[in-house]
Design an enzyme around this catalytic site. Structure first.
Site, PDB file in Angstrom:
ATOM      1  N   GLU A 166       2.478 -26.552  27.855  1.00 22.86           N
ATOM      2  CA  GLU A 166       2.097 -25.161  27.594  1.00 22.86           C
ATOM      3  C   GLU A 166       3.232 -24.153  27.777  1.00 22.86           C
ATOM      4  O   GLU A 166       3.208 -23.338  28.709  1.00 22.86           O
ATOM      5  CB  GLU A 166       0.911 -24.766  28.485  1.00 22.86           C
ATOM      6  CG  GLU A 166      -0.312 -25.644  28.295  1.00 22.86           C
ATOM      7  CD  GLU A 166      -1.557 -25.098  28.996  1.00 22.86           C
ATOM      8  OE1 GLU A 166      -1.442 -24.104  29.737  1.00 22.86           O
ATOM      9  OE2 GLU A 166      -2.637 -25.651  28.784  1.00 22.86           O
ATOM     10  N   GLU A 344      -5.396 -32.074  27.394  1.00 18.13           N
ATOM     11  CA  GLU A 344      -6.222 -31.479  28.451  1.00 18.13           C
ATOM     12  C   GLU A 344      -7.485 -30.906  27.831  1.00 18.13           C
ATOM     13  O   GLU A 344      -7.427 -30.235  26.798  1.00 18.13           O
ATOM     14  CB  GLU A 344      -5.513 -30.301  29.159  1.00 18.13           C
ATOM     15  CG  GLU A 344      -4.430 -30.698  30.117  1.00 18.13           C
ATOM     16  CD  GLU A 344      -3.778 -29.498  30.793  1.00 18.13           C
ATOM     17  OE1 GLU A 344      -4.442 -28.447  30.952  1.00 18.13           O
ATOM     18  OE2 GLU A 344      -2.599 -29.618  31.160  1.00 18.13           O
TER      19      GLU A 344
HETATM   20  C1  FCB Z   1      -3.848 -25.501  31.839  1.00 20.00           C
HETATM   21  C2  FCB Z   1      -2.776 -26.147  32.691  1.00 20.00           C
HETATM   22  C3  FCB Z   1      -3.303 -27.039  33.776  1.00 20.00           C
HETATM   23  C4  FCB Z   1      -4.552 -26.484  34.406  1.00 20.00           C
HETATM   24  C5  FCB Z   1      -5.557 -26.099  33.351  1.00 20.00           C
HETATM   25  C6  FCB Z   1      -6.863 -25.585  33.898  1.00 20.00           C
HETATM   26  O1  FCB Z   1      -3.378 -24.305  31.320  1.00 20.00           O
HETATM   27  O2  FCB Z   1      -1.894 -26.882  31.892  1.00 20.00           O
HETATM   28  O3  FCB Z   1      -2.281 -27.246  34.708  1.00 20.00           O
HETATM   29  O4  FCB Z   1      -4.229 -25.442  35.234  1.00 20.00           O
HETATM   30  O5  FCB Z   1      -5.012 -25.136  32.508  1.00 20.00           O
END
Ligand code: FCB
Length: 439
Positions: A166, A344
């Site tokens: 990110e 994620e």
């Molecule tokens: C993302 C991050 C991860 C975690 C999630 C909830 O932005 O990559 O580390 O904090 O959000």
């Protein structure tokens, strides 16, 4: 009942990040990162929480791999703490840090769990920050050196490598809102950081391939969907320009070789770009990781703050699984993408331990189920998704929110470090075993 079957080699996993779980912030020669410094600064995190101990994974990694086995994970996404292996970010290597990741990777392989490695998940070396951080072009090469060091050490066992997690959060939360380390508030600097991160990404891709051209290299981008609330042309236009301004920042340079004009206008102009940068940034990748949590909704007046009738997570993010399918289909039609991994996806809810000793988390379970289904539907629409990493394996240090937000498939009691697989985790075991979701 509908049965959503996934392809045979679909890579089911869970994700974590070094600073959020490891603890041992200054043990065995580890250097200071900007997150150590930031969380140690009063007022920066909820309750003054720090990652000093976190889930104590640095000492409990064997127990945590046993949990992954219990869950039946096929892959585990984790990040390296840069300052554990290079305490100052460059120069002297810390052998104990390298050994830690070496043992971790060995144990994952022995457990038949594929390691999926992130080089940088935000815990930038404090020493490099003090020499200008990401704004200093000379520092960008240190990231490539670090990438090569890790590829040499682990490339015989780790096949999938991602450079950054990110980059938008690094740039905007770190340098505009200041809610993340290093806590600056300077939009022009942020724009340059965003570009320089992409240059560092390109250099690292080259460095990793220089070690072994067969390693698969990618990057992880967080994409929200920008939806229109209705068919009004103004609503559609609001959603579309929000997308162009904020969701193309990295997709465009990486997959088209230039910045989107609306992003450039929004950012107040182009960052400083040197000859060769864009080609470096647009190198072919072996895969792209997408983190998805939620969407924004727009009507003719602008962004809708709270969507009537929608469920919200503890992060204040709307639950809207169909937006994941729409987003995947959109990026798939607008860019020539390599295979995609959902790197994620998950939800924070205020879980409690029940009198029966279990953690009943039906909302998280349902969140995951709906997102798995929408991913499967996007695959039927032609999007090439190869795997899925639930965020997160463990409850952990949620950055500025400290320990107040729980995302884990496994609960962590921070007083005792006891781990308890939640109902969602038990359910995930079944999804992986059957390679299917039922609804
Ligand atoms: C993302 C991050 C991860 C975690 C999630 C909830 O932005 O990559 O580390 O904090 O959000």
């Amino acid at each position: 009942m509908t049965f959503y079957k996934f392809p045979h080699h679909f890579l089911w996993g869970a994700a974590t990040a070094a600073y959020q779980i490891e603890g041992a912030w200054n043990e065995d020669g580890k250097g200071e990162s900007i997150w150590d410094r930031f969380s140690h600064t009063p007022g920066k995190t909820a309750n003054g929480d720090t990652g000093d101990v976190a889930c104590d994974h640095y000492h409990r990694w064997q127990e945590d791999i046993a949990l992954m086995r219990q869950l039946g994970l096929k892959a585990y996404r984790f990040s390296i703490a840069w300052t554990r292996v290079l305490p100052l970010g460059a120069g002297n290597v810390n052998p104990k840090g390298l050994d830690f990741y070496d043992r971790l990777v060995d144990a994952l392989c022995a457990a038949n769990i594929e390691p999926f490695l992130t080089l940088h998940h935000w815990d930038y070396p404090q020493a490099l920050y003090e020499t200008g951080g990401w704004t200093n072009r000379a520092n960008l090469h240190y990231f490539a050196d670090y990438a090569a060091l890790m590829a040499k050490r682990l490339g015989d066992r780790v096949k999938k490598w991602t450079t950054f997690n990110e980059p938008s959060v690094i740039a905007w939360e770190g340098y505009v809102s200041g809610e993340h380390a290093p806590g600056e508030q300077d939009a022009l600097k942020a724009r340059q950081v965003a570009h320089n991160l992409m240059v560092a990404h390109g250099l690292a891709v080259q460095a990793i391939r220089g070690v072994d051209p067969d390693l698969e290299v990618g990057i992880v981008l967080n994409q929200w969907m920008e939806d229109a609330a209705d068919n009004e042309p103004r609503s559609i236009q609001n959603a579309e320009s929000a997308w162009n301004r904020s969701q193309t920042t990295f997709l465009h340079p990486i997959f088209k070789g230039h910045y989107h004009p609306e992003f450039v206008a929004f950012a107040g102009g182009l960052p400083e770009i040197q000859a060769g940068d864009m080609a470096l940034i647009a190198q072919k990748l072996d895969f792209v990781g997408i983190n998805f949590y939620s969407r924004n909704l727009y009507n003719a007046q602008g962004r809708v703050d709270r969507v009537e009738g929608s469920e919200y997570t503890a992060m204040g993010w709307e639950v809207c699984a169909p937006a994941l399918r729409r987003m995947l289909v959109k990026i798939n039609s607008e860019y020539r993408l390599p295979p995609i991994y959902i790197t994620e996806n998950g939800a924070a809810f205020p879980d409690e331990v029940s009198p029966d000793g279990k953690v009943h988390d039906p909302r998280r379970l349902d969140y995951l189920k709906q997102h798995f289904i929408q991913t499967r539907l996007a695959m039927q629409d032609g999007v090439d998704v190869r795997g899925y990493f639930v965020w997160s394996l463990l409850d952990n240090f949620e950055w500025a929110h400290g320990y107040s937000k729980r995302f884990g498939l496994v609960r962590v009691d921070y007083d005792t470090q006891k781990r308890t697989i939640k109902d969602s985790g038990e359910w995930y075991v079944d999804v992986i075993r059957r390679n299917a979701v039922e609804e």
